[in-house]
Design an enzyme around this catalytic site. Structure first.
Site, mmCIF file in Angstrom:
data_model
loop_
_atom_site.group_PDB
_atom_site.id
_atom_site.type_symbol
_atom_site.label_atom_id
_atom_site.label_comp_id
_atom_site.label_asym_id
_atom_site.label_seq_id
_atom_site.Cartn_x
_atom_site.Cartn_y
_atom_site.Cartn_z
ATOM 1 N N CYS A 7 0.972 -1.250 -0.081
ATOM 2 C CA CYS A 7 -0.001 0.060 0.003
ATOM 3 C C CYS A 7 0.903 1.315 -0.128
ATOM 4 O O CYS A 7 0.897 2.056 -0.910
ATOM 5 C CB CYS A 7 -0.832 0.032 1.340
ATOM 6 N N LYS A 58 -8.328 6.814 2.118
ATOM 7 C CA LYS A 58 -6.981 6.425 2.992
ATOM 8 C C LYS A 58 -5.897 7.062 2.662
ATOM 9 O O LYS A 58 -5.372 6.902 1.508
ATOM 10 C CB LYS A 58 -6.957 4.896 2.731
ATOM 11 N N HIS A 96 -2.196 6.665 4.490
ATOM 12 C CA HIS A 96 -1.300 5.857 4.778
ATOM 13 C C HIS A 96 0.258 6.157 4.240
ATOM 14 O O HIS A 96 0.824 5.073 3.720
ATOM 15 C CB HIS A 96 -1.719 4.359 4.000
ATOM 16 N N ASP A 129 -4.018 -0.609 -5.866
ATOM 17 C CA ASP A 129 -2.656 -0.133 -5.306
ATOM 18 C C ASP A 129 -1.608 -1.121 -5.106
ATOM 19 O O ASP A 129 -0.473 -1.175 -5.206
ATOM 20 C CB ASP A 129 -2.721 0.481 -3.711
#
Length: 482
Positions: free
Chosen positions: A73, A127, A129, A277
């Site tokens: 990710c 998201k 991250h 991703d």
């Protein structure tokens, strides 16, 4: 709550009142990321998966058949955001763990920062991250005008709590920089759709819009409203059943967003990008058949990503599959140039692929580095049709979809050679190591990889920091501890 919620229809009834008479000259850009979506987890590749909206957009646009991402990710998000390979930013090993003071370096100029200089309004929903231990590493400090979503890599889809981290327990959901608890109990895919529609409905169409929409779906934990998993009740593997339902919920999300875009006239001047991703994790319901391996591996199943681009007006050629080589770092310069910028002098790894995307031209990329790990000896390099893999490469096989009657030979678990070579065009499923028959080519590629390795920066791998404990921040995972 139904995904194709009635509020959308009510909003669209007033769409004619909200349309601006002046469209932005620069195209609106929507960049959608599905999390942990496998190669075989979309309907245009696997008809057993129900994704009618994604299938329509993909088939009416350009399916990218050789679009590569990172195995995990955070490294891929680094590519999207910075245009640099992770081994040049220190993010090549693992991901950004929630309790680690690890982040995308603050001196990197992000794609939303570049687009803002071109007059774009920039929004992020979903998201992140890419680090949050200090405010300067968070979305609204990295070029986004607005942010709604979560900082870490995973959490409960309904409670938005991340626990089981060093016995820490905390809430992780933000609206701008504020902890946002109004969505507790609401499925995150629904939350993100409503926020995206709100942004679109309230956008001044005389200005170009960049909406980065990295969904939580379909990353674990495997959770979805029952009406979606029920569509796959014929699948007896529970993980695969729920995971497939999550993919269909994501498809409904894209339906709702594109319906609003269409009715408000945005589609007349818009480019939509859809990508995963990384490859899917077979242990958590995903499938990459017939590719070898999956998430967290350098095999094609971990790095060759399902994706497409769609536009009603910008694509001179559409309705086909492009075979050209494309890497996640290429989105940065490609989108910048499509937006009217100039990527030619930037210090990045990405290559502008405007002609490939808009006109159906050939890819300008002939090589890329899959990754060069810093914490152990392993790397992979692509040069034309050839793929060199070296070092401690994880064993990975070919996993058919759960419940299928596909027979595969038993996996040979003897140690893999320290150097392997595959012809990906002739052997996309990586069954045949041809290194022993091509020693001159192997030596040439090893020298090329050594040159790349000479530019590698040390990986960030700081220890867990107890100052991250949400107990220090009223029960929420929060910046302010590095």
């Amino acid at each position: 709550m139904t995904m194709r919620f009635s509020a959308v229809l009510a909003l669209l009834a007033f769409s004619s009142c909200l349309k601006s008479s002046t469209a932005a000259d620069k195209p609106h850009i929507i960049f959608i990321v599905a999390d942990d979506l496998g190669w075989n987890d979309v309907g245009w590749i696997n008809p057993d998966i129900q994704t009618p909206t994604l299938d329509r957009l993909a088939r009416d646009g350009v399916i990218l058949n050789s679009s590569y991402v990172q195995p995990l990710c955070s490294p891929s998000r680094n590519c999207f955001m910075s245009g640099k390979f992770p081994y040049h930013t220190g993010l090549q090993d693992k991901v950004v763990f929630i309790e680690q003071p690890k982040y995308m370096p603050a001196d990197l100029i992000t794609i939303p920062q570049r687009l803002k200089t071109l007059g774009y309004d920039t929004h992020m929903v979903g998201k992140w991250h890419l680090g949050f231990c200090n405010w300067k590493y968070t979305p609204t400090y990295r070029g986004f005008d607005t942010f709604m979503g979560y900082y870490a890599g995973m959490e409960d889809y309904f409670t938005h709590v991340r626990d089981e981290v060093a016995d820490y327990y905390g809430y992780d959901f933000r609206n701008m920089t504020d902890v946002y608890k109004d969505v507790q109990g609401e499925y995150s895919t629904y939350v993100f759709v409503k926020r995206a529609i709100d942004i679109i409905m309230n956008h001044d169409k005389s200005k170009p819009m960049y909406l980065y929409l990295p969904f939580q779906a379909v990353h674990g934990p495997l959770q979805v409203p029952a009406k979606y998993s029920d569509r796959y009740s014929h699948i007896h593997d529970l993980n695969r059943m729920v995971y497939s339902g999550m993919v269909s919920a994501l498809d409904d999300a894209v339906y709702n967003i594109t319906t609003v875009l269409e009715n408000l006239g945005f589609m007349d001047n818009l480019l939509l990008v859809f990508t995963t991703d990384n490859g899917g994790p077979p242990s958590h319901g995903a499938n990459n058949w017939p590719l070898r391996g999956g998430k967290a591996t350098l095999w094609e199943g971990g790095t060759r990503g399902a994706g497409f681009v769609y536009s009603k007006t910008l694509l001179k050629k559409r309705g086909y599959t492009h075979p050209g080589m494309f890497h996640a770092v290429d989105w940065y310069p490609t989108l910048l140039d499509i937006a009217g910028g100039d990527s030619s002098q930037l210090d990045i790894d990405g290559m502008s692929q405007v002609d490939m995307i808009l006109n159906g031209g050939s890819s300008v990329r002939n090589e890329f580095v899959y990754n060069i790990y810093d914490d152990h000896y392993a790397a992979a390099l692509r040069w034309g049709d050839l793929k060199l893999m070296v070092g401690d490469i994880s064993h990975a096989g070919w996993i058919p979809p759960a419940g299928s009657d596909i027979d595969i030979p038993e996996m040979d678990n003897s140690p893999l050679p320290s150097v392997m070579l595959f012809n990906i065009s002739a052997d996309p499923t990586e069954h045949h190591d041809i290194s022993k028959d091509n020693p001159i080519l192997v030596n040439f590629l090893l020298q090329m990889l050594a040159l790349k390795n000479g530019t590698r920066v040390p990986a960030m791998d700081p220890p867990s920091d107890p100052r991250s404990n949400p107990v220090n921040f009223n029960g929420a995972w929060s910046p302010g501890w590095c």
